[in-house]
Design an enzyme around this catalytic site. Structure first.
Site, PDB file in Angstrom:
ATOM      1  N   CYS A   2       0.841  -1.186   0.000  1.00  0.00           N
ATOM      2  CA  CYS A   2       0.000   0.000   0.000  1.00  0.00           C
ATOM      3  C   CYS A   2       0.886   1.249   0.000  1.00  0.00           C
ATOM      4  O   CYS A   2       1.876   1.312   0.716  1.00  0.00           O
ATOM      5  CB  CYS A   2      -0.952   0.114   1.182  1.00  0.00           C
ATOM      6  SG  CYS A   2      -2.134  -1.234   1.272  1.00  0.00           S
ATOM      7  N   ARG A  27       3.715  -0.192  -4.889  1.00  0.00           N
ATOM      8  CA  ARG A  27       3.488  -0.750  -3.558  1.00  0.00           C
ATOM      9  C   ARG A  27       2.169  -1.520  -3.466  1.00  0.00           C
ATOM     10  O   ARG A  27       1.876  -2.139  -2.438  1.00  0.00           O
ATOM     11  CB  ARG A  27       3.497   0.365  -2.522  1.00  0.00           C
ATOM     12  CG  ARG A  27       4.810   1.116  -2.464  1.00  0.00           C
ATOM     13  CD  ARG A  27       4.754   2.180  -1.410  1.00  0.00           C
ATOM     14  NE  ARG A  27       4.726   1.587  -0.089  1.00  0.00           N
ATOM     15  CZ  ARG A  27       5.778   1.420   0.697  1.00  0.00           C
ATOM     16  NH1 ARG A  27       6.952   1.815   0.292  1.00  0.00           N
ATOM     17  NH2 ARG A  27       5.662   0.866   1.873  1.00  0.00           N
ATOM     18  N   TRP A  75      -2.837  -2.639  -1.758  1.00  0.00           N
ATOM     19  CA  TRP A  75      -2.611  -4.070  -1.957  1.00  0.00           C
ATOM     20  C   TRP A  75      -3.511  -4.745  -0.926  1.00  0.00           C
ATOM     21  O   TRP A  75      -3.295  -4.619   0.278  1.00  0.00           O
ATOM     22  CB  TRP A  75      -1.149  -4.437  -1.726  1.00  0.00           C
ATOM     23  CG  TRP A  75      -0.820  -5.846  -2.110  1.00  0.00           C
ATOM     24  CD1 TRP A  75      -0.497  -6.300  -3.362  1.00  0.00           C
ATOM     25  CD2 TRP A  75      -0.780  -6.990  -1.246  1.00  0.00           C
ATOM     26  NE1 TRP A  75      -0.267  -7.656  -3.327  1.00  0.00           N
ATOM     27  CE2 TRP A  75      -0.433  -8.112  -2.040  1.00  0.00           C
ATOM     28  CE3 TRP A  75      -1.002  -7.189   0.111  1.00  0.00           C
ATOM     29  CZ2 TRP A  75      -0.293  -9.388  -1.534  1.00  0.00           C
ATOM     30  CZ3 TRP A  75      -0.881  -8.475   0.622  1.00  0.00           C
ATOM     31  CH2 TRP A  75      -0.525  -9.558  -0.199  1.00  0.00           C
ATOM     32  N   ASN A  99      -1.760   1.852   5.856  1.00  0.00           N
ATOM     33  CA  ASN A  99      -0.913   0.774   5.346  1.00  0.00           C
ATOM     34  C   ASN A  99      -0.569  -0.090   6.544  1.00  0.00           C
ATOM     35  O   ASN A  99      -0.118   0.426   7.568  1.00  0.00           O
ATOM     36  CB  ASN A  99       0.349   1.386   4.717  1.00  0.00           C
ATOM     37  CG  ASN A  99       1.406   0.331   4.393  1.00  0.00           C
ATOM     38  OD1 ASN A  99       1.103  -0.843   4.276  1.00  0.00           O
ATOM     39  ND2 ASN A  99       2.646   0.777   4.259  1.00  0.00           N
ATOM     40  N   GLY A 100      -0.780  -1.403   6.418  1.00  0.00           N
ATOM     41  CA  GLY A 100      -0.481  -2.313   7.526  1.00  0.00           C
ATOM     42  C   GLY A 100      -1.674  -3.193   7.808  1.00  0.00           C
ATOM     43  O   GLY A 100      -2.591  -3.299   6.986  1.00  0.00           O
ATOM     44  N   GLU A 478      17.075 -17.415  -8.838  1.00  0.00           N
ATOM     45  CA  GLU A 478      16.621 -16.047  -9.081  1.00  0.00           C
ATOM     46  C   GLU A 478      16.053 -15.917 -10.504  1.00  0.00           C
ATOM     47  O   GLU A 478      15.006 -15.290 -10.717  1.00  0.00           O
ATOM     48  CB  GLU A 478      17.793 -15.072  -8.855  1.00  0.00           C
ATOM     49  CG  GLU A 478      17.531 -13.629  -9.226  1.00  0.00           C
ATOM     50  CD  GLU A 478      16.315 -13.015  -8.537  1.00  0.00           C
ATOM     51  OE1 GLU A 478      15.790 -13.592  -7.580  1.00  0.00           O
ATOM     52  OE2 GLU A 478      15.881 -11.945  -9.003  1.00  0.00           O
ATOM     53  N   LYS A 482      12.277 -14.734 -11.442  1.00  0.00           N
ATOM     54  CA  LYS A 482      12.032 -13.621 -12.368  1.00  0.00           C
ATOM     55  C   LYS A 482      11.032 -14.044 -13.441  1.00  0.00           C
ATOM     56  O   LYS A 482      10.072 -13.350 -13.731  1.00  0.00           O
ATOM     57  CB  LYS A 482      13.354 -13.266 -13.023  1.00  0.00           C
ATOM     58  CG  LYS A 482      13.914 -11.938 -13.121  1.00  0.00           C
ATOM     59  CD  LYS A 482      14.017 -10.969 -12.024  1.00  0.00           C
ATOM     60  CE  LYS A 482      13.166 -11.054 -10.818  1.00  0.00           C
ATOM     61  NZ  LYS A 482      13.723 -10.596  -9.611  1.00  0.00           N
ATOM     62  N   GLU A 485       7.380 -14.697 -11.951  1.00  0.00           N
ATOM     63  CA  GLU A 485       6.621 -13.567 -11.405  1.00  0.00           C
ATOM     64  C   GLU A 485       6.133 -12.606 -12.480  1.00  0.00           C
ATOM     65  O   GLU A 485       5.110 -11.958 -12.310  1.00  0.00           O
ATOM     66  CB  GLU A 485       7.395 -12.827 -10.309  1.00  0.00           C
ATOM     67  CG  GLU A 485       8.541 -11.981 -10.763  1.00  0.00           C
ATOM     68  CD  GLU A 485       9.260 -11.279  -9.617  1.00  0.00           C
ATOM     69  OE1 GLU A 485       8.609 -10.753  -8.708  1.00  0.00           O
ATOM     70  OE2 GLU A 485      10.505 -11.241  -9.651  1.00  0.00           O
ATOM     71  N   HIS A 501      16.110 -37.344  -8.945  1.00  0.00           N
ATOM     72  CA  HIS A 501      15.530 -37.862  -7.692  1.00  0.00           C
ATOM     73  C   HIS A 501      14.039 -37.569  -7.626  1.00  0.00           C
ATOM     74  O   HIS A 501      13.472 -37.484  -6.538  1.00  0.00           O
ATOM     75  CB  HIS A 501      16.279 -37.274  -6.495  1.00  0.00           C
ATOM     76  CG  HIS A 501      17.709 -37.710  -6.448  1.00  0.00           C
ATOM     77  ND1 HIS A 501      18.087 -38.994  -6.129  1.00  0.00           N
ATOM     78  CD2 HIS A 501      18.851 -37.045  -6.750  1.00  0.00           C
ATOM     79  CE1 HIS A 501      19.406 -39.104  -6.204  1.00  0.00           C
ATOM     80  NE2 HIS A 501      19.893 -37.925  -6.588  1.00  0.00           N
ATOM     81  N   LYS A 605       5.640  -4.213  -4.561  1.00  0.00           N
ATOM     82  CA  LYS A 605       7.101  -4.072  -4.455  1.00  0.00           C
ATOM     83  C   LYS A 605       7.588  -4.211  -3.019  1.00  0.00           C
ATOM     84  O   LYS A 605       8.637  -4.774  -2.767  1.00  0.00           O
ATOM     85  CB  LYS A 605       7.476  -2.694  -5.014  1.00  0.00           C
ATOM     86  CG  LYS A 605       8.954  -2.384  -4.983  1.00  0.00           C
ATOM     87  CD  LYS A 605       9.667  -3.091  -6.098  1.00  0.00           C
ATOM     88  CE  LYS A 605      11.152  -2.797  -6.121  1.00  0.00           C
ATOM     89  NZ  LYS A 605      11.846  -3.830  -6.900  1.00  0.00           N
TER      90      LYS A 605
HETATM   91  O1  M6R Z   1      12.632  -5.045  -0.438  1.00  0.00           O
HETATM   92  P1  M6R Z   1      13.147  -6.421  -0.240  1.00  0.00           P
HETATM   93  O2  M6R Z   1      14.429  -6.664  -0.962  1.00  0.00           O
HETATM   94  O3  M6R Z   1      13.251  -6.823   1.195  1.00  0.00           O
HETATM   95  O4  M6R Z   1      12.063  -7.366  -0.888  1.00  0.00           O
HETATM   96  C1  M6R Z   1      12.136  -8.756  -0.752  1.00  0.00           C
HETATM   97  C2  M6R Z   1      11.281  -9.445  -1.783  1.00  0.00           C
HETATM   98  O5  M6R Z   1       9.940  -9.109  -1.620  1.00  0.00           O
HETATM   99  C3  M6R Z   1      11.722  -9.051  -3.190  1.00  0.00           C
HETATM  100  O6  M6R Z   1      13.064  -9.342  -3.377  1.00  0.00           O
HETATM  101  C4  M6R Z   1      10.894  -9.779  -4.263  1.00  0.00           C
HETATM  102  O7  M6R Z   1      11.117 -11.153  -4.177  1.00  0.00           O
HETATM  103  C5  M6R Z   1      11.287  -9.234  -5.617  1.00  0.00           C
HETATM  104  N1  M6R Z   1      10.585  -8.021  -5.870  1.00  0.00           N
HETATM  105  C6  M6R Z   1      11.035 -10.178  -6.718  1.00  0.00           C
HETATM  106  O8  M6R Z   1      11.556  -9.717  -7.911  1.00  0.00           O
END
Ligand code: M6R
Length: 610
Positions: A2, A27, A75, A99-100, A478, A482, A485, A501, A605
């Site tokens: 948010c 956000r 969000w 937010n929260g 990673e 990517k 997502e 396995h 984010k």
């Molecule tokens: O702000 P942060 O690095 O703590 O965020 C952690 C994850 O939410 C973040 O790395 C997320 O997995 C990525 N946006 C994915 O690309």
């Protein structure tokens, strides 16, 4: 999660808030809304499910004039995605954005007999109702009484009907930053949005109340005593928050990597040797710890896995990487001999923040690797090293990840040096190779169209498997995140030796496999594993260190779906060019599928709820 914005000053609040919400949308983007105190002193609200662009349309048809307002991009947590659940929420004389999560909202509903009175299913409206309940004529007293009743996390911006032109803010854990803008005062969930309005801001301390007026900001503690804000400079360029001519922030951020890695590394090489003294990192911290434990989430956790492989092989120190969200609930052992490294782009990920606090309680020393200056994780840690990635707006993390890796290389190099594992010459050679990363990565980025072409071969795949060993496996975790997502293709990264396995049962001619081969010590085993999946019909896209290839590239043509040769570095550094290639692969799949690359569904984010 948010985004919150607030403005009071001499300009039209609606326009300022719409522009700011567009930036803050990363956000959360389930709904958007704003409330403006009109010239007649009445607070009016416009809000809708959907994006900020939908809110803008609403405001174009039926805008609100006035110079004081609060806005929100959501969000969804409590209450589905609907117009009614969009913020702001107005109850009686009180309008809030939140937010929260107010964890005890159901108790509060009962206690204050709100069952029939609420218009939404949100916990946030309950906070507005409790504020209204306590509000007589003293807003600070009402806020103080309310926050004592709320359990959970909250960043609240508040307007009272009978106090036009003034915004109040209070928070617990969830972030709020406050700025003196040229034309008034502003608040926001993060500093990214403030750069174009102000050069000065402060982080609202937890359980302090900020009062924003046209001509300045006042700060009060819970006892009602005035306090002095700790002003700091906004250090991010406005330019860095724009798309700079690229169709999506993600592409721009991928392309910025050579520059931001340079900016992260170069100031930390002194006399040719990695040196973290300017960051205030004492050598003793690195020399004396017996164990390292990384706490992080998502991409940042993947950076930790690369760090672990580096540290263990070069420094020979025991290192664990823990999911921050599990850290407190799995009895992880940390003590005064442990260095806990928290990695976070935003510095606001609630799980990472709580993990740091937990580690400190257990006596561990804590070091944060954070991108956003002054963020909660940085402030909660004993030491901090900032990545100089600049604002990362795309939800999918790219430049934040590789600058986190750059810091982990610096830490590894310094630690090996202060522990006497590296002599000066070895430390210099290590730093020299690290300083080559930007130029080598640039070579990959210059060939982005080759990767665009390769991406077309997995566009229609339902499932993609990724395989590699050691560091290659760490990078693929990673690369796989990517891809899934932003393209919504199911993807899994496997340590190549593990496939047989169980998972190899899923390999067919319809499951493309992405293989990364950059490590000499496992190269031949890796090729055997690739043959195993090819024998089951899978087409393989190969990313391989250029010096590993056969003499004639033509001999690959019948063996692989595609091959991308990665410019050579020492094996320990191949993570960097390989990461850029995998980021581009995911990006082009998403782009060619016509998806909203920067704002993938269901994501936000900054994850500020557990
Ligand atoms: O702000 P942060 O690095 O703590 O965020 C952690 C994850 O939410 C973040 O790395 C997320 O997995 C990525 N946006 C994915 O690309």
């Amino acid at each position: 999660m948010c985004g919150i914005i607030g403005y009071t000053g001499v300009k039209e609040a609606q326009e300022i808030m719409l522009d700011a919400l567009e930036i803050l949308e990363y956000r959360g983007y389930d709904s958007a809304g704003l409330a403006v105190c009109g010239r007649d002193g009445c607070v009016r609200i416009r809000k809708c499910a959907g994006r900020v662009k939908d809110l803008r349309l609403l405001c174009e048809k039926d805008g609100i004039q006035g110079t004081c307002g609060i806005g929100h991009t959501r969000w969804a947590t409590h209450g589905g995605v609907s117009d009614a659940n969009a913020h702001p929420h107005k109850f009686g004389r009180v309008t809030v954005t939140h937010n929260g999560i107010v964890e005890n909202y159901q108790d509060l509903v009962q206690r204050y007999h709100l069952e029939e009175k609420l218009k939404s299913q949100t916990d946030s409206e309950v906070a507005a109702a409790v504020l209204d309940h306590f509000y007589g004529t003293d807003p600070l007293a009402a806020i103080r009484k309310t926050v004592l009743k709320l359990k959970g996390t909250f960043a609240l911006s508040i307007m009272f009907d009978d106090i036009p032109g003034v915004i109040f803010a209070v928070r617990n854990v969830s972030p709020i930053v406050i700025a003196r803008a040229r034309s008034g005062s502003m608040l926001a969930s993060d500093v990214t949005v403030l750069g174009q309005y102000s050069r000065e801001y402060f982080v609202l301390p937890e359980f302090y109340v900020a009062v924003l007026k046209e001509d300045g900001v006042e700060l009060y503690d819970m006892a009602g005593e005035t306090a002095e804000p700790e002003w700091q400079a906004v250090n991010w360029d406005v330019d860095r928050s724009s798309k700079g001519g690229y169709p999506f922030y993600m592409e721009k951020e991928i392309m910025e990597q050579p520059q931001v890695i340079r900016e992260t590394v170069i100031p930390r090489i002194q006399g040719g040797i990695p040196d973290l003294s300017e960051d205030g990192i004492p050598d003793g911290l690195l020399a004396d710890c017996k164990r390292i434990c990384v706490v992080a989430c998502g991409t940042a956790m993947h950076a930790g896995l690369v760090g672990k492989a580096l540290m263990q092989s070069l420094v020979r120190i025991h290192m664990d990487v823990e999911l921050a969200s599990e850290f407190m609930y799995t009895d992880v052992i940390v003590d005064e001999d442990t260095l806990v490294i928290a990695i976070s782009q935003s510095g606001e990920t609630i799980d990472t923040l709580e993990a740091v606090k937990h580690a400190k309680k257990n006596g561990a020393k804590t070091l944060a690797i954070v991108n956003v200056r002054g963020a909660s994780v940085a402030r909660a840690s004993d030491y901090v090293i900032y990545t100089n990635a600049g604002p990362e707006i795309a939800v999918a993390s790219t430049k934040a990840y590789t600058t986190q890796l750059a810091v982990l290389y610096l830490l590894t190099g310094r630690m090996a040096y202060v522990r006497g594992i590296f002599g000066a010459e070895e430390a210099k050679a290590f730093a020299k190779e690290l300083m080559r990363v930007p130029e080598v990565m640039q070579k990959v980025l210059d060939r982005k169209e080759e990767i665009h072409y390769i991406a077309r071969s997995i566009l229609n795949a339902q499932d993609v498997f990724m395989m590699g060993r050691g560091l290659d496996h760490a990078i693929l975790l990673e690369g796989s995140l990517k891809l899934k997502e932003i393209s919504y293709i199911h993807s899994e990264a496997y340590a190549s030796g593990e496939l047989k396995h169980g998972t190899i049962a899923l390999i067919t001619e319809d499951t493309p496999v992405v293989a990364v081969v950059t490590q000499e010590k496992v190269k031949s085993k890796e090729f055997s594993n690739i043959k195993e999946v090819q024998s089951r019909g899978a087409g393989v896209i190969l990313f391989i260190k250029e010096t590993f290839g056969p003499e004639k590239e033509a001999s690959w043509e019948n063996v692989f779906t595609s091959v991308f040769t990665l410019p050579a570095m020492e094996d320990g550094f191949m993570v960097m060019p390989a990461s850029a290639a995998l980021q581009l692969l995911a990006y082009y799949v998403s782009l060619d599928k016509g998806l909203d690359v920067d704002k993938p569904r269901n994501l936000a984010k900054v994850v500020t709820v557990e």
